[in-house]
Write an enzyme that holds these catalytic residues in place. Structure first.
Site, PDB file in Angstrom:
ATOM      1  N   LYS A  79       9.013   2.015   3.355  1.00  0.00           N
ATOM      2  CA  LYS A  79       8.803   1.062   4.451  1.00  0.00           C
ATOM      3  C   LYS A  79       8.672  -0.345   3.883  1.00  0.00           C
ATOM      4  O   LYS A  79       8.043  -0.540   2.840  1.00  0.00           O
ATOM      5  CB  LYS A  79       7.542   1.456   5.232  1.00  0.00           C
ATOM      6  CG  LYS A  79       7.291   0.624   6.487  1.00  0.00           C
ATOM      7  CD  LYS A  79       6.098   1.153   7.275  1.00  0.00           C
ATOM      8  CE  LYS A  79       5.847   0.343   8.531  1.00  0.00           C
ATOM      9  NZ  LYS A  79       4.695   0.840   9.318  1.00  0.00           N
ATOM     10  N   SER A 154       5.424   1.825  14.178  1.00  0.00           N
ATOM     11  CA  SER A 154       6.231   0.799  13.567  1.00  0.00           C
ATOM     12  C   SER A 154       7.099   1.308  12.409  1.00  0.00           C
ATOM     13  O   SER A 154       8.046   0.629  12.030  1.00  0.00           O
ATOM     14  CB  SER A 154       5.337  -0.328  13.047  1.00  0.00           C
ATOM     15  OG  SER A 154       4.473   0.152  12.027  1.00  0.00           O
ATOM     16  N   SER A 178       1.548   4.596  13.566  1.00  0.00           N
ATOM     17  CA  SER A 178       2.883   4.197  13.127  1.00  0.00           C
ATOM     18  C   SER A 178       3.612   5.159  12.194  1.00  0.00           C
ATOM     19  O   SER A 178       4.787   4.966  11.915  1.00  0.00           O
ATOM     20  CB  SER A 178       2.821   2.827  12.460  1.00  0.00           C
ATOM     21  OG  SER A 178       2.813   1.853  13.459  1.00  0.00           O
TER      22      SER A 178
END
Ligand code: GLN
Length: 489
Positions: A79, A154, A178
């Protein structure tokens, strides 16, 4: 055999038995990224060329018997809010569009020590604020099951890349859901570890008292293996726990006989989609068949969790994001008259609308006139939520809920209504507020074939219990064998 369909433990077996080579595996993933990235848009930065070079070098070492690391030669995706030395870490923000971190996050150091190959940095909501990955400054990631739907957020890039077989596993971060919510939207496994189990050093902070890094994988065994790599004490993170390291694959017993599962009825009421409810009911029946003891209870405090979360998360975000000022490593406005204008214009131009909304909200709840009414009160409710969970974990080993009230929604359907977007977190935020571990695994699909996720919540540092419970269900329902993403357009 399609290499990219294999789990990491399968890849590892095939590497050991020399059925596959490191270069073959890496090449298969690079090809897959070239084939699917146009549709899915999961990456902010791809490192495929780099990865091929690394793979060749590692293969030579491997052939000589000199390559170290249990997972050496296996690729991964990261990420884009986890700092990677020499490679851009953008947090999917214009503010950090050109930021190259001079150091590695602790989890990245651990990944490198294992000789795991980084395939690239994955898209996300700007600074991890959001639940659909639509708030990325760069692109909107698509859900591999249906390209008109969001992948969740997210960590949407991480979940979509795993679901689309563009990476075998990935790292995400979870402040209010997330990791788990995108895992649920994309039909993969997502684990949010207990607060303090995984070092946050080098994770760009959103809300420091809630943030945790964790695995997004194809199955539960892979999640346990990735947790083995990233967990452990780190003196660079003062909130890091100093518990001894353990092997999380040892707890995968495929047995839940006598396991006490609590079902909080508030998570099955109003606002939860009927198909999600039905799928969860079936899962609960399955657990009964497998010998678990199921009991319904009331987690009354849960109704305050969302409000509490958004006050605390925004307050911490407004403070954490103060460092992005246009002076140091960030975007700087091209035209300015004085220092104040650099700050003002750089921040106005560099942050997107959701990030600004959070900064304004957070500054408001921390301001002297409202501190007691909002921030202090939220902290008190946070303690009540923790106490309530502590009490329930005297009775239950795990708590079972849906991961999200709905399946993946249409792209663009919630971006004009922030409150509705916030409601997508209703099932996940209390876990972060209480610092508990939570895992999401796919348990079925709806009529349109979109995946439905189940969440298991454990007591602090009881990752083993939820991993084993998730593993046992996974073995019983065989989701991956029955359903695969269709890339519907
Ligand atoms: N969707 C939640 C939010 O917008 C959670 C984000 C997260 O876990 N990083 O705050």
């Amino acid at each position: 055999m399609d290499i990219t369909e294999l789990t990491v433990h399968e890849l590892q077996e095939k590497l050991e038995s020399k059925e596959l080579t490191i270069t073959e595996i890496t090449k298969a993933y690079c090809d897959r990224i070239n084939e699917k990235e146009g549709d899915v848009q999961a990456f902010v930065t791809t490192l495929t060329e780099n990865a091929m070079e690394q793979a060749k070098g590692m293969q030579e070492q491997f052939d000589k018997g000199e390559l170290k690391g249990e997972f050496a030669g296996i690729p991964i995706g990261i990420k884009d809010n986890i700092c990677t030395k020499g490679i851009k870490t953008t947090c999917s923000s214009k503010m950090l569009e050109n930021f190259v971190s001079p150091y590695d996050a602790t989890v990245m150091e651990k990944i490198k020590e294992e000789n795991i190959i980084n395939l690239g940095k994955l898209n996300m909501d700007e600074f991890a604020m959001g639940g659909s990955t639509e708030y990325s400054y760069f692109k909107k990631t698509k859900n591999p099951w249906n390209l008109n739907k969001v992948p969740g957020g997210s960590s949407g890039g991480s979940a979509a890349a795993v679901a689309a077989n563009m990476v075998p596993w990935a790292l995400g971060s979870d402040t209010g859901g997330s990791i788990r919510q995108p895992a649920s939207f994309c039909g993969v496994v997502g684990l949010k570890p207990t607060y303090g189990l995984v070092s946050r050093y080098g994770l760009v902070a959103f809300a420091s008292s809630l943030d945790q890094i964790g695995p997004i994988t194809k199955d539960v065994r892979d999640a346990a293996m990735l947790l083995n790599i990233i967990a452990g004490h780190d003196e660079k993170d003062t909130t890091s726990s100093d518990r001894p390291k353990m092997d999380y694959t040892k707890c995968l017993k495929n047995d839940v006989k006598g396991l006490k599962i609590g079902i909080p009825k508030e998570f099955f009421g109003e606002g939860i989609n009927e198909e999600v409810k039905a799928s969860l009911q079936k899962t609960i029946e399955k657990y009964k068949e497998l010998g678990a003891e199921i009991e319904e209870f009331s987690l009354d405090i849960a109704k305050y969790a969302l409000a509490t979360y958004y006050i605390i998360a925004c307050a911490e975000a407004s403070s954490n994001l103060g460092r992005f000022d246009g002076i140091r490593y960030t975007y700087r406005t091209p035209e300015f008259k004085n220092l104040k204008e650099i700050y003002k214009k750089s921040r106005s131009e560099g942050f997107g609308p959701e990030v600004k909304r959070r900064i304004i909200l957070g500054t408001y709840v921390l301001s002297s006139g409202y501190y007691d009414a909002y921030y202090k009160k939220a902290q008190k409710v946070r303690t009540l939520v923790m106490n309530e969970f502590n009490k329930e974990f005297e009775k239950y080993d795990v708590i079972l809920t849906p991961t999200s009230p709905t399946v993946a929604f249409d792209i663009g359907s919630k971006t004009n209504n922030p409150l509705e977007m916030y409601l997508a977190d209703i099932c996940t935020v209390s876990v972060n507020i209480a610092g508990l571990p939570g895992i999401s695994i796919p348990c079925g699909v709806d009529k349109e074939g979109m995946p439905i996720g189940m969440q298991l919540i454990g007591n602090k540092f009881c990752e083993e219990t939820i991993l084993n419970a998730a593993y046992t269900l996974e073995q019983a329902i065989n989701f991956r064998q029955n359903y695969q993403p269709q890339f519907r357009k």
